[in-house]
Design an enzyme around this catalytic site. Structure first.
Site, PDB file in Angstrom:
ATOM      1  N   ASP A  12     -40.363 -22.969 -45.969  1.00  0.00           N
ATOM      2  CA  ASP A  12     -40.293 -22.022 -47.085  1.00  0.00           C
ATOM      3  C   ASP A  12     -39.115 -21.057 -46.993  1.00  0.00           C
ATOM      4  O   ASP A  12     -39.189 -19.916 -47.462  1.00  0.00           O
ATOM      5  CB  ASP A  12     -41.607 -21.218 -47.213  1.00  0.00           C
ATOM      6  CG  ASP A  12     -42.801 -22.130 -47.372  1.00  0.00           C
ATOM      7  OD1 ASP A  12     -42.641 -23.209 -47.975  1.00  0.00           O
ATOM      8  OD2 ASP A  12     -43.893 -21.773 -46.887  1.00  0.00           O
ATOM      9  N   GLY A  39     -43.193 -27.689 -50.700  1.00  0.00           N
ATOM     10  CA  GLY A  39     -43.180 -27.063 -52.025  1.00  0.00           C
ATOM     11  C   GLY A  39     -41.854 -26.347 -52.160  1.00  0.00           C
ATOM     12  O   GLY A  39     -41.646 -25.322 -51.524  1.00  0.00           O
ATOM     13  N   HIS A  40     -40.928 -26.933 -52.910  1.00  0.00           N
ATOM     14  CA  HIS A  40     -39.581 -26.372 -53.032  1.00  0.00           C
ATOM     15  C   HIS A  40     -39.422 -25.760 -54.423  1.00  0.00           C
ATOM     16  O   HIS A  40     -39.484 -26.468 -55.421  1.00  0.00           O
ATOM     17  CB  HIS A  40     -38.531 -27.452 -52.775  1.00  0.00           C
ATOM     18  CG  HIS A  40     -38.564 -27.987 -51.369  1.00  0.00           C
ATOM     19  ND1 HIS A  40     -37.704 -28.941 -50.906  1.00  0.00           N
ATOM     20  CD2 HIS A  40     -39.361 -27.662 -50.309  1.00  0.00           C
ATOM     21  CE1 HIS A  40     -37.974 -29.187 -49.629  1.00  0.00           C
ATOM     22  NE2 HIS A  40     -38.982 -28.431 -49.251  1.00  0.00           N
ATOM     23  N   GLN A 221     -40.149 -28.756 -44.789  1.00  0.00           N
ATOM     24  CA  GLN A 221     -40.712 -27.962 -43.694  1.00  0.00           C
ATOM     25  C   GLN A 221     -39.576 -27.219 -42.969  1.00  0.00           C
ATOM     26  O   GLN A 221     -38.563 -26.937 -43.574  1.00  0.00           O
ATOM     27  CB  GLN A 221     -41.523 -28.833 -42.716  1.00  0.00           C
ATOM     28  CG  GLN A 221     -42.825 -29.360 -43.297  1.00  0.00           C
ATOM     29  CD  GLN A 221     -42.666 -30.572 -44.185  1.00  0.00           C
ATOM     30  OE1 GLN A 221     -42.118 -31.567 -43.773  1.00  0.00           O
ATOM     31  NE2 GLN A 221     -43.166 -30.484 -45.400  1.00  0.00           N
TER      32      GLN A 221
END
Ligand code: GDP
Ligand code: IMO
Ligand code: MG
Length: 420
Positions: A12, A39-40, A221
């Protein structure tokens, strides 16, 4: 050449935003590991988009996007992402390529993930429960289904065989989720996936490189979640460091060019596991609030703390990082003073090495204190406009990591990026 972009912390770091920006200079963006645990987040024309499987180059019209062989794909998530992006990029399917060697996540992988986490009790990893661990276990256990299998007339047979193996394993667990609805959605999504560009991606990439195309490998990640070098067992199930690019795309090490490492100006982690500089007080809460630190995939609150230069130097070493990008500098606008961890105290001794047994030892971070910049920097456009105390903070990090900061990100927008 293939340049690499990866997270240096526990994920993140803002990879999505940076890839979306840098993609302007590349022909191909390729994901090499991970799956829908990622989750980008991207902001394109004011729209917030979260990508899980699709590379973050899709919003640059000229860019081709490859989901490489090292990725584990959940067809349902992929299909939802495609549906969300198509209205914004109607040529998406012409620019999206998938390796036929990428592994499939099937519904029972998610059930196994949940059962395994529940069985671990207090020692749970804090997995995103997307089936990542079980899918990679089947890959290394040589039981997995690959994307190419969906084109085989025997697909259903192969699927049932793997599902049965999972059902047998699940018998040892007390509670098992009903996945029958997921199975219907899975089969629908597989049907749609058959129409996508499923390719022999290592040959394809090789031809593209021969033709002089520029490739950026997009990590998911972060380095401290790497299966080999992260805070094991509180890690993900793939190699998140630069080495993962070679086996995740079929690229020779000699092809790797720049390695761009992303770090926040502070640090976060979501899920369980050691986090030496974590702030469990109101400063940590304030960072979470200022940085809107909630998971892009699971919505969970992220744990927050000061930047950890011991862990960052380790990550830079492992991947041979050639340039840094610092994100979320604006989040620290109102923090004064600010701290950077420069060593760990373990059993009364100082060390600058990241310990192998970090889960079992008590780590007290040794901090360097800096004056905060106490000024909103979100509207700054050039490095010269940035406060001198902030520049001192950056210089200290560069010196410690022996690596240049190429850009500072000072907001969520594509244009909020300052060349250093
Ligand atoms: P990724 O997984 O590395 O792509 O990062 P995530 O998207 O999960 O989380 C990063 C979050 O920070 C997203 O909500 C981004 O919109 C946001 N972000 C990225 N860069 C900046 C920045 O420089 N400043 C601020 N305030 N937010 C940022
Ligand atoms: P992006 O690409 C942050 C964390 C999970 C958990 C551990 C294992 O958005 O940076 P897994 O689902 O892989 O079994 O979870 O890894 N994790 C992430 N944390 N960002 C991510 O991806 C993550 N992907 C997995 O929270 O602690
Ligand atoms: Mg993320």
């Amino acid at each position: 050449m293939v340049d690499v972009l990866l997270g240096l912390q526990w994920g993140d770091e803002g990879k999505g935003k940076i890839v979306d920006f840098l993609a302007a200079n590349y022909d191909i963006i390729a994901r090499f590991q991970g799956g829908p645990n990622a989750g980008h987040t991207l902001y394109v024309n004011g729209n917030k988009i979260v990508l899980h499987t699709i590379p973050s180059g899709v919003f640059q019209k000229h860019c081709l996007n490859l989901i490489g062989n090292g990725v584990v794909i959940d067809p349902v998530t992929l299909s939802r992402e495609i549906e969300a992006i198509l209205p914004l990029q109607n040529d998406l399917l012409e620019r999206l390529f998938i390796s036929h060697r990428a592994q499939l996540i099937i519904p029972t992988h998610r059930v196994l993930d949940a059962a395994s986490e529940a069985a671990k009790g207090k020692e749970k990893i804090g997995s995103t429960l997307k089936g990542i661990g079980p899918a990679y276990m089947d890959k290394t256990g040589r039981n997995g289904l690959r994307v190419g299998d969906i084109l085989s007339p025997d697909f259903k047979k192969k699927y049932e065989k793997l599902k049965q193996k999972h059902i047998d394993i699940l018998k040892q667990f007390e509670e098992v989720i009903d996945y029958s609805e997921w199975e219907c959605a899975f089969m629908d999504a597989v049907e749609k996936m058959r129409k996508l560009k499923i390719i022999n991606s290592e040959y394809w990439l090789h031809e593209q490189l021969k033709a002089g195309k520029k490739v950026l490998a997009e990590g998911a990640q972060g380095s401290m979640l790497d299966i080999d070098f992260g805070t094991y067992p509180y890690v993900t199930s793939s190699n998140t460091i630069a080495a993962g690019v070679c086996n995740g795309l079929g690229i020779a090490p000699s092809r790797i060019g720049e390695v761009i490492g992303i770090t926040k100006a502070y640090c976060t982690r979501v899920g369980s596991g050691p986090f030496p500089t974590e702030l469990l007080d109101e400063t940590g809460d304030a960072l979470r609030k200022a940085g809107a630190e909630f998971g892009a995939t699971t919505g969970r609150p992220r744990r927050c703390g000061w930047i950890d230069l011991v862990a960052l130097r380790y990550a830079c070493m492992l991947s041979g990082v050639t340039q840094l990008i610092m994100t979320k500098a604006d989040v620290m606008d109102s923090f004064d003073p600010v701290f950077l961890a420069t060593a760990y105290e373990i059993d009364g001794k100082h060390t600058c090495e990241f310990p192998y047994d970090i889960n079992d030892v008590k780590v007290i971070p040794v901090y360097e204190q800096f004056q905060g910049w106490s000024k909103p920097i979100g509207t700054c456009k050039t490095y010269d406009e940035l406060p001198s105390v902030f520049k001192d903070y950056c210089k200290f990090i560069e010196q410690y990591l022996e690596t240049k900061i190429a850009y500072v990100s000072n907001g969520t927008g594509r244009d909020q990026l300052i060349a250093v």
